[in-house]
Design a protein around this motif. Sequence first.
Motif, PDB file in Angstrom:
ATOM      1  N   CYS A  43       0.891  -1.410  -0.096  1.00 18.28           N
ATOM      2  CA  CYS A  43      -0.120   0.149  -0.038  1.00 18.28           C
ATOM      3  C   CYS A  43       0.917   1.230  -0.168  1.00 18.28           C
ATOM      4  CB  CYS A  43      -0.843   0.155   1.229  1.00 18.28           C
ATOM      5  SG  CYS A  43      -2.161  -1.111   1.131  1.00 18.28           S
ATOM      6  N   TYR A  44       0.363   2.198  -0.665  1.00 19.14           N
ATOM      7  CA  TYR A  44       1.332   3.482  -0.752  1.00 19.14           C
ATOM      8  C   TYR A  44       1.104   4.174   0.439  1.00 19.14           C
ATOM      9  CZ  TYR A  44       2.786   8.053  -2.239  1.00 19.14           C
ATOM     10  OH  TYR A  44       3.341   9.424  -2.436  1.00 19.14           O
ATOM     11  N   GLU A  45      -0.227   4.320   0.865  1.00 18.65           N
ATOM     12  CA  GLU A  45      -0.349   5.101   2.422  1.00 18.65           C
ATOM     13  C   GLU A  45      -0.337   3.968   3.430  1.00 18.65           C
ATOM     14  OE1 GLU A  45      -0.516   8.178   3.106  1.00 18.65           O
ATOM     15  OE2 GLU A  45      -0.391   8.894   1.157  1.00 18.65           O
ATOM     16  N   PRO A  46       0.308   4.263   4.678  1.00 15.99           N
ATOM     17  CA  PRO A  46       0.202   3.169   5.685  1.00 15.99           C
ATOM     18  C   PRO A  46      -1.137   2.485   6.245  1.00 15.99           C
ATOM     19  CG  PRO A  46       1.839   4.922   6.107  1.00 15.99           C
ATOM     20  CD  PRO A  46       1.042   5.326   4.976  1.00 15.99           C
ATOM     21  N   SER A  47      -2.026   3.391   6.026  1.00 11.70           N
ATOM     22  CA  SER A  47      -3.494   3.099   6.358  1.00 11.70           C
ATOM     23  C   SER A  47      -4.316   2.304   5.391  1.00 11.70           C
ATOM     24  CB  SER A  47      -4.254   4.128   6.890  1.00 11.70           C
ATOM     25  OG  SER A  47      -4.520   5.136   5.966  1.00 11.70           O
ATOM     26  N   CYS A  48      -3.804   2.268   4.031  1.00 11.29           N
ATOM     27  CA  CYS A  48      -4.328   1.528   3.056  1.00 11.29           C
ATOM     28  C   CYS A  48      -5.720   1.864   2.668  1.00 11.29           C
ATOM     29  CB  CYS A  48      -4.173   0.243   3.327  1.00 11.29           C
ATOM     30  SG  CYS A  48      -3.649  -0.764   1.634  1.00 11.29           S
ATOM     31  N   PRO A  49      -6.135   3.289   2.519  1.00  9.17           N
ATOM     32  CA  PRO A  49      -7.539   3.681   2.410  1.00  9.17           C
ATOM     33  C   PRO A  49      -7.779   3.319   0.822  1.00  9.17           C
ATOM     34  CG  PRO A  49      -5.946   5.634   2.287  1.00  9.17           C
ATOM     35  CD  PRO A  49      -5.147   4.394   2.790  1.00  9.17           C
ATOM     36  N   PRO A  50      -9.112   3.223   0.524  1.00  9.81           N
ATOM     37  CA  PRO A  50      -9.745   3.219  -0.643  1.00  9.81           C
ATOM     38  C   PRO A  50      -9.146   4.258  -1.506  1.00  9.81           C
ATOM     39  CG  PRO A  50     -11.244   2.958   0.751  1.00  9.81           C
ATOM     40  CD  PRO A  50     -10.313   3.521   1.558  1.00  9.81           C
ATOM     41  N   ALA A  51      -8.749   4.235  -2.710  1.00  7.64           N
ATOM     42  CA  ALA A  51      -8.200   5.203  -3.696  1.00  7.64           C
ATOM     43  C   ALA A  51      -8.891   6.480  -3.867  1.00  7.64           C
ATOM     44  CB  ALA A  51      -7.765   4.514  -5.116  1.00  7.64           C
ATOM     45  N   ALA A  65      -9.736   0.477  -4.990  1.00  3.91           N
ATOM     46  CA  ALA A  65      -8.827  -0.542  -4.483  1.00  3.91           C
ATOM     47  C   ALA A  65      -7.818   0.580  -3.930  1.00  3.91           C
ATOM     48  CB  ALA A  65      -8.115  -1.356  -5.457  1.00  3.91           C
ATOM     49  N   PRO A  66      -7.209   0.267  -2.702  1.00  6.22           N
ATOM     50  CA  PRO A  66      -6.069   1.112  -2.251  1.00  6.22           C
ATOM     51  C   PRO A  66      -5.128   1.229  -3.226  1.00  6.22           C
ATOM     52  CG  PRO A  66      -6.747  -0.356  -0.485  1.00  6.22           C
ATOM     53  CD  PRO A  66      -7.381  -0.868  -2.023  1.00  6.22           C
ATOM     54  N   LEU A  67      -4.327   2.449  -3.313  1.00  6.38           N
ATOM     55  CA  LEU A  67      -3.420   2.666  -3.940  1.00  6.38           C
ATOM     56  C   LEU A  67      -2.050   2.135  -3.810  1.00  6.38           C
ATOM     57  CD1 LEU A  67      -3.753   6.792  -4.749  1.00  6.38           C
ATOM     58  CD2 LEU A  67      -4.305   4.684  -6.244  1.00  6.38           C
ATOM     59  N   ARG A  68      -1.270   1.551  -4.464  1.00  4.69           N
ATOM     60  CA  ARG A  68      -0.179   0.564  -4.394  1.00  4.69           C
ATOM     61  C   ARG A  68       1.182   1.175  -5.091  1.00  4.69           C
ATOM     62  NH1 ARG A  68      -1.768  -3.289  -1.127  1.00  4.69           N
ATOM     63  NH2 ARG A  68       0.170  -4.755  -1.405  1.00  4.69           N
ATOM     64  N   ARG A  69       2.239   0.446  -4.616  1.00  2.00           N
ATOM     65  CA  ARG A  69       3.658   0.606  -5.411  1.00  2.00           C
ATOM     66  C   ARG A  69       4.131  -0.527  -5.444  1.00  2.00           C
ATOM     67  NH1 ARG A  69       6.368   4.863  -0.921  1.00  2.00           N
ATOM     68  NH2 ARG A  69       6.064   3.549   0.775  1.00  2.00           N
ATOM     69  N   ILE A  70       4.990  -0.603  -6.417  1.00  2.00           N
ATOM     70  CA  ILE A  70       5.984  -1.845  -6.344  1.00  2.00           C
ATOM     71  C   ILE A  70       6.920  -1.679  -5.377  1.00  2.00           C
ATOM     72  CG2 ILE A  70       7.589  -3.144  -7.977  1.00  2.00           C
ATOM     73  CD1 ILE A  70       5.898  -2.095 -10.319  1.00  2.00           C
ATOM     74  N   VAL A  71       7.315  -2.835  -4.673  1.00  2.00           N
ATOM     75  CA  VAL A  71       8.426  -2.689  -3.866  1.00  2.00           C
ATOM     76  C   VAL A  71       9.293  -3.903  -4.001  1.00  2.00           C
ATOM     77  CG1 VAL A  71       7.182  -1.614  -1.948  1.00  2.00           C
ATOM     78  CG2 VAL A  71       7.026  -4.376  -2.064  1.00  2.00           C
ATOM     79  N   ASP A  72      10.623  -3.600  -3.463  1.00  4.19           N
ATOM     80  CA  ASP A  72      11.509  -4.638  -3.664  1.00  4.19           C
ATOM     81  C   ASP A  72      11.631  -5.902  -2.443  1.00  4.19           C
ATOM     82  OD1 ASP A  72      12.882  -3.505  -1.281  1.00  4.19           O
ATOM     83  OD2 ASP A  72      14.454  -2.469  -2.333  1.00  4.19           O
ATOM     84  N   GLU A  73      12.739  -6.605  -2.290  1.00  2.03           N
ATOM     85  CA  GLU A  73      12.473  -7.934  -1.211  1.00  2.03           C
ATOM     86  C   GLU A  73      12.591  -7.113   0.162  1.00  2.03           C
ATOM     87  OE1 GLU A  73      15.142  -7.324  -3.542  1.00  2.03           O
ATOM     88  OE2 GLU A  73      13.993  -8.641  -4.865  1.00  2.03           O
ATOM     89  N   GLU A  74      13.008  -6.024   0.308  1.00  2.00           N
ATOM     90  CA  GLU A  74      12.886  -5.532   1.804  1.00  2.00           C
ATOM     91  C   GLU A  74      11.593  -4.464   2.020  1.00  2.00           C
ATOM     92  OE1 GLU A  74      15.915  -5.177   0.022  1.00  2.00           O
ATOM     93  OE2 GLU A  74      16.688  -7.054   0.887  1.00  2.00           O
ATOM     94  N   GLY A  75      10.831  -4.509   0.973  1.00  2.00           N
ATOM     95  CA  GLY A  75       9.646  -3.681   1.203  1.00  2.00           C
ATOM     96  C   GLY A  75       9.871  -2.174   0.725  1.00  2.00           C
ATOM     97  N   MET A  76      11.187  -1.834   0.243  1.00  2.00           N
ATOM     98  CA  MET A  76      11.364  -0.329   0.103  1.00  2.00           C
ATOM     99  C   MET A  76      10.835  -0.409  -1.609  1.00  2.00           C
ATOM    100  SD  MET A  76      12.686   1.013   2.412  1.00  2.00           S
ATOM    101  CE  MET A  76      13.330   2.561   1.657  1.00  2.00           C
ATOM    102  N   PRO A  77      10.592   0.989  -2.142  1.00  2.00           N
ATOM    103  CA  PRO A  77      10.104   1.210  -3.321  1.00  2.00           C
ATOM    104  C   PRO A  77      10.980   0.816  -4.222  1.00  2.00           C
ATOM    105  CG  PRO A  77       9.829   3.228  -1.851  1.00  2.00           C
ATOM    106  CD  PRO A  77      10.452   2.227  -1.245  1.00  2.00           C
ATOM    107  N   ALA A  78      10.530   0.129  -5.360  1.00  2.00           N
ATOM    108  CA  ALA A  78      11.558  -0.336  -6.137  1.00  2.00           C
ATOM    109  C   ALA A  78      11.440   0.390  -7.666  1.00  2.00           C
ATOM    110  CB  ALA A  78      11.058  -1.850  -6.528  1.00  2.00           C
ATOM    111  N   GLY A  79      10.343   1.269  -7.545  1.00  2.00           N
ATOM    112  CA  GLY A  79      10.317   2.316  -8.795  1.00  2.00           C
ATOM    113  C   GLY A  79       9.359   1.607  -9.716  1.00  2.00           C
TER     114      GLY A  79
END
Length: 135
Positions: A43-51, A65-79
């Motif tokens: 989830c992009y926002e920690p509270s994971c609200p509806p978009a 659906a809540p906005l999301r972002r791609i993350v790496d293995e550590e959960g950091m933004p992968a871009g």
Amino acid sequence: RTYSHRLQAAGEWFTLDVGAYRFSPDMHLPGDVINLLGFKTACYEPSCPPASKEFPPPFTFNYTAPLRRIVDEEGMPAGYVTAIRGMVDQILASGGQLFLGANLTDLQALHSGEVRLVFGSQSVLTKMVLLNLPR
């Protein structure tokens, strides 16, 4: 529109996105592509609200659906570039070719069903074409 830059700060690597960096899974593109390629998302926002709740009035957003972002293995933004690279990797693995920075000067649909792509004095004959053109 998408620009991802990988950099390090305070000993941590992360990807900084300018432009597109989050998506709603109910967006067919890019949501379906990111899901198909199997990238880990969060989830992009920690509270994971509806978009639709992330846009203040009078703005509206047609996705729920809540906005999301791609993350790496550590959960950091992968871009967001991760999805683009993933699509390119699939195209290349399937025998496709990639022409970066090529100056396409003509595109000719032939009676045979093939397409001739002309790059100045050189040309490529193909059965399928995917063009990524700027708006």
